[in-house]
Design an enzyme around this catalytic site. Structure first.
Site, PDB file in Angstrom:
ATOM      1  N   GLY A  46      61.094  44.002  41.721  1.00 30.98           N
ATOM      2  CA  GLY A  46      61.976  43.178  40.904  1.00 30.98           C
ATOM      3  C   GLY A  46      61.812  41.707  41.222  1.00 30.98           C
ATOM      4  N   GLN A  51      63.355  32.878  41.608  1.00 35.63           N
ATOM      5  CA  GLN A  51      62.390  33.132  42.692  1.00 35.63           C
ATOM      6  C   GLN A  51      61.022  32.506  42.417  1.00 35.63           C
ATOM      7  OE1 GLN A  51      63.465  37.550  42.919  1.00 35.63           O
ATOM      8  NE2 GLN A  51      62.965  37.061  45.032  1.00 35.63           N
ATOM      9  N   CYS A  94      63.251  41.665  49.927  1.00 37.92           N
ATOM     10  CA  CYS A  94      63.273  40.627  48.901  1.00 37.92           C
ATOM     11  C   CYS A  94      62.007  39.776  49.020  1.00 37.92           C
ATOM     12  CB  CYS A  94      64.512  39.747  49.105  1.00 37.92           C
ATOM     13  SG  CYS A  94      64.667  38.420  47.909  1.00 37.92           S
ATOM     14  N   LEU A  95      61.373  39.491  47.889  1.00 32.20           N
ATOM     15  CA  LEU A  95      60.141  38.693  47.929  1.00 32.20           C
ATOM     16  C   LEU A  95      60.391  37.282  48.462  1.00 32.20           C
ATOM     17  CD1 LEU A  95      58.432  39.769  44.569  1.00 32.20           C
ATOM     18  CD2 LEU A  95      57.899  40.538  46.894  1.00 32.20           C
ATOM     19  N   HIS A 136      70.675  43.774  42.792  1.00 26.64           N
ATOM     20  CA  HIS A 136      70.036  42.806  43.689  1.00 26.64           C
ATOM     21  C   HIS A 136      69.573  41.583  42.895  1.00 26.64           C
ATOM     22  CE1 HIS A 136      67.023  41.902  47.093  1.00 26.64           C
ATOM     23  NE2 HIS A 136      66.658  41.083  46.121  1.00 26.64           N
ATOM     24  N   GLU A 137      68.936  41.840  41.733  1.00 28.67           N
ATOM     25  CA  GLU A 137      68.384  40.726  40.944  1.00 28.67           C
ATOM     26  C   GLU A 137      69.489  39.914  40.257  1.00 28.67           C
ATOM     27  OE1 GLU A 137      65.468  40.001  41.579  1.00 28.67           O
ATOM     28  OE2 GLU A 137      64.803  41.896  42.415  1.00 28.67           O
ATOM     29  N   HIS A 140      70.772  37.394  42.495  1.00 27.42           N
ATOM     30  CA  HIS A 140      69.938  36.180  42.547  1.00 27.42           C
ATOM     31  C   HIS A 140      70.377  35.164  41.500  1.00 27.42           C
ATOM     32  CE1 HIS A 140      66.763  36.728  45.494  1.00 27.42           C
ATOM     33  NE2 HIS A 140      66.464  37.914  45.045  1.00 27.42           N
TER      34      HIS A 140
END
Ligand code: ZN
Length: 172
Positions: A46, A51, A94-95, A136-137, A140
């Site tokens: 994701g 990001q 997480c990226l 999660h996204e 963000h």
């Protein structure tokens, strides 16, 4: 399609509240294509637009984990309209916080309203990994990171580690 550089903790942009997209322009479609390319390259399941440094309410997800059977899902202006009482714990990563994982408890199922690339509103009910990933996204988009759901001790520890690495000009 272009792979865009990822925004990494402690970059303050990760704390921005992203803006609604409004009209789905060709610029937005290019951004979405770049987000998918960046997400698959990382690789991750994701990605939120912030990001890659764009504070717009866009999320891309692909939980298929099979390169030959990709199932990209695109969520524009997503919002959780219902969540289950039942919760599940998942070891999240997480990226933007590379190589760090922590167990987060969230609702097991959610109903999400969003718009697709055609601009039309739709709803899906998600469970399992997809439910975790969407929540999660969407976090963000509101400037929230998964480490905010961990204990203060753990959060402080990882934040310090990444702040130190950023000062040295290297990855944590
Ligand atoms: Zn993330």
């Amino acid at each position: 399609m272009t792979i865009r550089p990822l925004v990494i903790l402690p970059d303050p942009r990760l704390r921005l509240v992203s803006e609604p997209v409004g009209e789905v322009t060709s610029e937005i479609r290019t951004l979405v294509a770049d987000m998918l390319e960046t997400m698959y390259d990382a690789p991750g399941v994701g990605l939120a637009a912030i990001q890659v440094g764009v504070p717009k309410r866009i999320v891309t997800i692909d939980t298929s984990k099979d390169e030959d059977a990709r199932r990209p899902q695109i969520f524009i202006d997503p919002e959780v309209v219902w969540s289950s009482e039942e919760r599940r714990i998942y070891d999240e990563g997480c990226l933007s916080i590379p190589d760090y994982y922590g167990e987060v408890e969230r609702p097991d199922r959610v109903r999400v309203r969003f718009r697709g690339l055609d601009g039309n509103s739709q709803e899906i009910e998600a469970d399992g990994l997809l439910a975790t990933c969407i929540q999660h996204e969407i976090d963000h988009l509101n400037g929230t990171l998964f480490i905010d759901h961990l204990s203060k001790l753990k959060r402080d520890r990882v934040t310090k580690k990444f702040a130190k690495a950023a000062k040295r000009g290297e990855a944590a």
